[in-house]
Design a protein around this motif. Sequence first.
Motif, PDB file in Angstrom:
ATOM      1  N   ARG A 289       2.560  -0.508   4.420  1.00  0.00           N
ATOM      2  CA  ARG A 289       2.103  -1.996   4.411  1.00  0.00           C
ATOM      3  C   ARG A 289       1.544  -2.686   3.571  1.00  0.00           C
ATOM      4  O   ARG A 289       1.009  -2.215   2.256  1.00  0.00           O
ATOM      5  CB  ARG A 289       1.244  -1.735   5.763  1.00  0.00           C
ATOM      6  CG  ARG A 289       2.200  -1.242   6.603  1.00  0.00           C
ATOM      7  CD  ARG A 289       0.505  -0.371   7.938  1.00  0.00           C
ATOM      8  NE  ARG A 289       0.683  -1.571   9.180  1.00  0.00           N
ATOM      9  CZ  ARG A 289       0.153  -2.321   9.758  1.00  0.00           C
ATOM     10  NH1 ARG A 289      -1.667  -1.125   9.635  1.00  0.00           N
ATOM     11  NH2 ARG A 289       0.028  -2.781  10.190  1.00  0.00           N
TER      12      ARG A 289
ATOM     13  N   THR B 103       1.332  -1.468  -0.472  1.00  0.00           N
ATOM     14  CA  THR B 103      -0.289  -0.096   0.380  1.00  0.00           C
ATOM     15  C   THR B 103       0.938   1.396   0.446  1.00  0.00           C
ATOM     16  O   THR B 103       2.300   1.237   0.166  1.00  0.00           O
ATOM     17  CB  THR B 103      -0.861  -0.063   1.152  1.00  0.00           C
ATOM     18  OG1 THR B 103       0.353   0.167   2.791  1.00  0.00           O
ATOM     19  CG2 THR B 103      -1.962  -1.065   0.971  1.00  0.00           C
TER      20      THR B 103
ATOM     21  N   ASP C 119       1.378   3.458   2.344  1.00  0.00           N
ATOM     22  CA  ASP C 119       2.093   3.755   3.308  1.00  0.00           C
ATOM     23  C   ASP C 119       2.884   2.605   3.937  1.00  0.00           C
ATOM     24  O   ASP C 119       4.341   2.585   4.754  1.00  0.00           O
ATOM     25  CB  ASP C 119       1.194   3.537   4.660  1.00  0.00           C
ATOM     26  CG  ASP C 119       0.148   2.399   4.693  1.00  0.00           C
ATOM     27  OD1 ASP C 119       0.271   1.670   4.191  1.00  0.00           O
ATOM     28  OD2 ASP C 119      -0.446   2.469   5.675  1.00  0.00           O
TER      29      ASP C 119
END
Length: 277
Positions: free
Chosen positions: A248, A244, A246
């Motif tokens: 993660r 993703t 971010d």
Amino acid sequence: MIEIRNLTKSYGRKNALDGLTLSLGHGVTGLLGPNGAGKTTLLRCLATTLAYDSGRVEAFGLDPSQASQRTALRRRLGYLPQDPGSYPHFTAFDLVDYVAILKELTGREHRHREVRRVLAEVDLTDQARTKVRKLSGGMRQRLALAQALLGDPELLILDEPTVGLDPEQRMRFRALVSRLGESRTVILSTHQTEDVAALCERVVAMDRGRVVFDGTPGGLAATAAGQVWLSDKPPARSQLFWRTADGRYRTLGDRPPGAEPAEPGVEDGYLLLEVAA
């Protein structure tokens, strides 16, 4: 308003529609499914451009397998095919005007008023005198949508309508289709799960010519409950994961070591349906 019963259509040995049964009413219904699931074949049968092998379709009490009733049904529907054709040397206005004549809008003053209306609906008023060959891909897609809107159809059939549209155009498309769905039946095929989540009251997922899910977008998302995870490291065994924004990793299916549960979305439910199928 539209009843589809045990519909079949084959291309050689391939079953594009395999005994499909479905009822459609007012509102916006989104069709999801992988390539080859039968979505376009179903829409072409509903739009009366393709004859089915067996089964029954009834729309507004009309049977499109009967020639006279098929003509009556065509007067009440608008269709945006997946690959709309165009005449590149026509202007945008002249092309829509030509299609309006084919749709039996023969009074010149009324017809031109209707052409201007649908061009305004798709935000092409300023391009009305531009040659089709000079329009961008997104503009040509909106021009095809304008043709489908001619005559204010009671049934609107849209096959991949947001292809080529930029984010602002897609937002305007959603607003237009949401409004249209308040008073008529709209069925659209798309690969964009965010479009389904944003504007469809109902979603029908297809695979191999059959319905594998029929419900709300929220209901489709709920099918992935307990099967969506976030972790700091990529899972060792799963093939259903991605990194993703971010940093993660979002995983579908079994819980990876150290992962925490995530809120499921429409895309998660749809991907898990595809794997199960």
